[in-house]
Design an enzyme around this catalytic site. Structure first.
Site, PDB file in Angstrom:
ATOM      1  N   ASP A 337       0.840  -1.187   0.000  1.00 10.91           N
ATOM      2  CA  ASP A 337       0.000   0.000   0.000  1.00 10.91           C
ATOM      3  C   ASP A 337       0.884   1.250   0.000  1.00 10.91           C
ATOM      4  O   ASP A 337       1.862   1.334   0.757  1.00 10.91           O
ATOM      5  CB  ASP A 337      -0.893  -0.017   1.244  1.00 10.91           C
ATOM      6  CG  ASP A 337      -1.826   1.160   1.320  1.00 10.91           C
ATOM      7  OD1 ASP A 337      -2.647   1.322   0.408  1.00 10.91           O
ATOM      8  OD2 ASP A 337      -1.729   1.920   2.304  1.00 10.91           O
ATOM      9  N   GLU A 373       1.647  -0.461  -5.100  1.00 13.05           N
ATOM     10  CA  GLU A 373       0.703   0.602  -5.412  1.00 13.05           C
ATOM     11  C   GLU A 373       1.581   1.844  -5.565  1.00 13.05           C
ATOM     12  O   GLU A 373       2.036   2.408  -4.556  1.00 13.05           O
ATOM     13  CB  GLU A 373      -0.321   0.789  -4.290  1.00 13.05           C
ATOM     14  CG  GLU A 373      -1.327   1.877  -4.601  1.00 13.05           C
ATOM     15  CD  GLU A 373      -2.252   2.183  -3.429  1.00 13.05           C
ATOM     16  OE1 GLU A 373      -3.451   2.387  -3.667  1.00 13.05           O
ATOM     17  OE2 GLU A 373      -1.769   2.239  -2.284  1.00 13.05           O
TER      18      GLU A 373
END
Length: 699
Positions: A337, A373
């Site tokens: 993330d 990401e």
């Protein structure tokens, strides 16, 4: 009677030995660190043992006799100077950053805050509201791993709780748990789709932010880590962390990999006004990024703090955590993330960052799947295409282009061709190929695929922020009516466009990813930021047809129902079969011209090669491309027509045989004219043809 003596400063955390337990913690600025032991209820503190200091800011103590299951925490005393980022407060019980399990639950209270108000030391003891670290004796993971190559990978992004919470084909005690995902019936569903890799939303222990709990909501997604080693306890049936290993083992036995969505960019401790739970109380200015000499947190995450990976012991914490999940819990890879943060120095993102170098040389982590990401909210945070090999990256440009094309936006054709081709301009510059692009149309964040064709506006009022949260531009369209409708024509159109988008996704070069629920047309009722909704908005509602199929454990090819969910499932399964049959999808390099084996050709509606005028015709909404394998004499033709009117298209002539329609998102009508096959394309439709009599063996 307990005895203690100087222990070993490594490994950090608690280490079980025959005679007792070694405890080690890193707290370089502390004047004193105490190990606090608790009874088995976790309520009573039964001993405080002063730890021994080692060079480099490490502390240790060896306690005997002590066994697995012992409960503990740390208290660190030292200078309290918030203006300098020093937050030592011995009144705060701290969770061991390296604990592998804990006992009890976290409860919000003012006792967790180091200062109350900011600048005034808070003398309240928070032990009663803190989970207690637990000594464990978990064994390393054993079992064969699937080792699916990227070229064969189909990722299924999934929330542990939401996937099976309402699954009638999973036994009730297992619903919403790790073991629910590994139940044979749920595995049968994954296998029926052709899923090779399940990507789980955060499984590290997390807590809900206080502003959510005061509104009766909770952090459902889990991007608010409390521990980097402990599995989220709510996902366990009996509270035993070995259940995670059991889940992985069962999925591995059926050839399915497990990837974890991990959050190493921030923690649940928030900013200066947040709670002191672990890292803050041990080495605040080392574990978190600060603005120069000030005590102001850098907030490149939007969550109050940012982990400081430049610090050697923060880097070590992250690396040790990752290695633990591979070696002890058995996972096959990670999706990071806000991964830009992990490779950010004080001067910005660097593809040569020590974290990326450490991952590349690590004998364990260099062999697992790594997905970034590639963005955060900090300066220069958008880094799509900037990560080195062997990293894969979420490709949001793919998502946005496909959405715009099927919405009917003008002038999207050439951009769509780039995305279908694997986004060469993003990845080829540093010797990477199309398989470095993780292609997706929807994910946990944003509209579901069904909502993308049902809502033009976000409907997030249930989140308690007056619909201000979430993205306002979703590149979505409602097909004529906002939200739910009984209008059969609109429902049919929505279903067809979902199928067209899925055909686009699966017939593109790259690694496809599906958001769980896509295959059953799951709706979040227009909520495009459902991070705090632990209810039917997020829980997948499984149709009876799928429940019956899974209950019969039918994972192989076979008959599907005729309802919307069954047709979507069947479509995905067939598309994955095609991907596996055609070696061109496995080819690791971009194809710009005819190479020794593979070729990609682009045609206009008259079966002629695309001209510059064709590419720049803003009204052209039909993309036609042919993938050829000269060695096998295989050809695959894909036609994507996003126009709002029907159109006739000539199919290009092939050297051997004729085209055979394999599947489409709309009912086919086909005619033959002078050796050419001509297809009448319905509005908003996608078509896949295979050359007739071709060899369909796997490569």
């Amino acid at each position: 009677m307990l005895t203690s003596h100087r222990g070993q400063p490594s490994p950090l955390g608690s280490s079980l030995h025959d005679q007792g337990v070694n405890f080690a913690v890193y707290a370089p600025g502390a004047k004193e660190v105490q190990l606090c032991l608790f009874d088995q209820s976790g309520h009573s503190e039964i001993a405080k043992i002063t730890m021994y200091r080692h060079e480099g800011g490490l502390w240790s103590v060896f306690v005997s006799p002590l066994r697995a299951g012992a409960l503990y925490g740390f208290r660190a005393a030292g200078r309290y100077a918030p203006e300098k980022g020093l937050l030592f407060n011995h009144h705060k019980l701290l969770l061991d950053p390296y604990c592998k399990d804990f006992h009890g639950e976290f409860t919000w209270s003012e006792r967790h805050f180091c200062h109350l108000p900011v600048g005034t030391l808070n003398p309240s003891d928070n032990a009663v509201d803190m989970p207690k670290s637990c000594v464990t004796d978990i064994e390393p993971y054993e079992g064969a791993r699937p080792d699916i190559p990227w070229s064969k990978t189909l990722v299924y992004e999934c929330h542990v709780r939401g996937a099976t919470k309402q699954c009638e084909f999973v036994p009730k005690p297992l619903r919403g748990k790790f073991l629910g995902l590994s139940h044979s019936n749920f595995i049968a569903h994954l296998a029926s789709l052709g899923v090779t890799t399940i990507e789980l939303l955060p499984c590290h222990a997390f807590i809900s932010e206080q502003f959510l709990t005061t509104k009766g909501l909770k952090n459902y997604w889990g991007y608010n880590s409390l521990s980097f080693f402990v599995p989220h306890k709510e996902f366990l049936v009996d509270g035993n962390i070995s259940e995670f290993q059991q889940m992985v083992r069962e999925l591995h036995r059926t050839g399915i990999e497990v990837i974890l969505d991990v959050v190493y960019n921030h923690t649940a401790e928030g900013g200066l006004d947040g709670p002191t739970l672990s890292l803050k109380g041990l080495n605040n200015t080392g574990y978190y990024r600060m603005v120069g000499e000030q005590a102001q947190y850098i907030n490149d995450t939007g969550c109050g703090n940012t982990l400081n990976i430049d610090d050697p012991y923060t880097l070590k914490l992250v690396m040790d955590s990752l290695r633990y999940w591979v070696e002890f819990m058995g996972v096959d890879g990670f999706r990071f993330d806000l991964a830009t943060i992990l490779a950010r120095t004080e001067h910005g993102f660097s593809s040569q960052h020590s974290f990326l170098q450490a991952m590349a040389q690590d004998p364990v982590l260099s062999k697992v799947k790594l997905i970034a990401e590639p963005w955060d909210v900090g300066p220069g945070g958008y880094q799509l295409g900037g990560f080195p090999s062997p990293w894969r990256e979420w490709n949001d440009k793919y998502r946005d282009t496909v959405r715009r094309f099927w919405r009917g936006d003008a002038g999207t054709l050439s951009e769509l061709a780039k995305r279908v081709h694997g986004s060469h301009e993003l990845f080829e510059h540093n010797q990477r190929g199309p398989l470095n692009s993780v292609n997706f149309i929807t994910s946990h964040d944003g509209f579901t695929l069904a909502d993308w064709v049902s809502y033009e506006q976000k409907h997030n009022f249930a989140n308690g922020e007056d619909n201000r949260d979430g993205h306002s531009e979703n590149l979505s369209f409602n097909c004529g009516v906002e939200g739910q409708t009984d209008h059969q024509h609109i429902l049919a159109l929505r279903h067809q466009i979902q199928k067209s988008a899925l055909i686009t996704l699966m017939m593109s070069k790259g690694v496809p990813m599906l958001a769980a629920g896509t295959e059953i047309a799951h709706s979040q009722q227009g909520n495009n930021n459902a991070y705090c909704q632990d209810n039917q908005i997020n829980w997948l509602s499984w149709p009876q047809s799928i429940s019956e199929r899974c209950s019969q454990n039918r994972s192989a090819k076979g008959s599907w129902g005729s309802d919307e969910a069954s047709t979507l499932c069947a479509l995905i399964a067939r598309l994955q079969e095609i991907r596996c049959q055609y070696a061109i999808f496995h080819h690791p390099f971009f194809i710009h011209t005819q190479d020794e084996r593979f070729n990609i050709s682009w045609f206009n509606k008259d079966a002629r090669p695309m001209s510059e005028d064709d590419w720049h015709d803003s009204h052209n909404k039909t993309l036609i491309y042919m993938l050829t394998d000269t060695l096998r004499k295989q050809s695959l033709l894909v036609i994507l027509h996003a126009g709002s009117d029907d159109v006739a298209v000539k199919l290009p002539v092939i050297a051997v045989g004729v085209w055979k329609l394999t599947l489409s998102s709309a009912p086919p009508t086909e005619t033959i004219e002078q050796g050419h096959q001509t297809q009448s394309l319905s509005a908003h439709s996608a078509w896949v043809y295979q050359s007739h009599n071709e060899d369909l063996k796997n490569d």
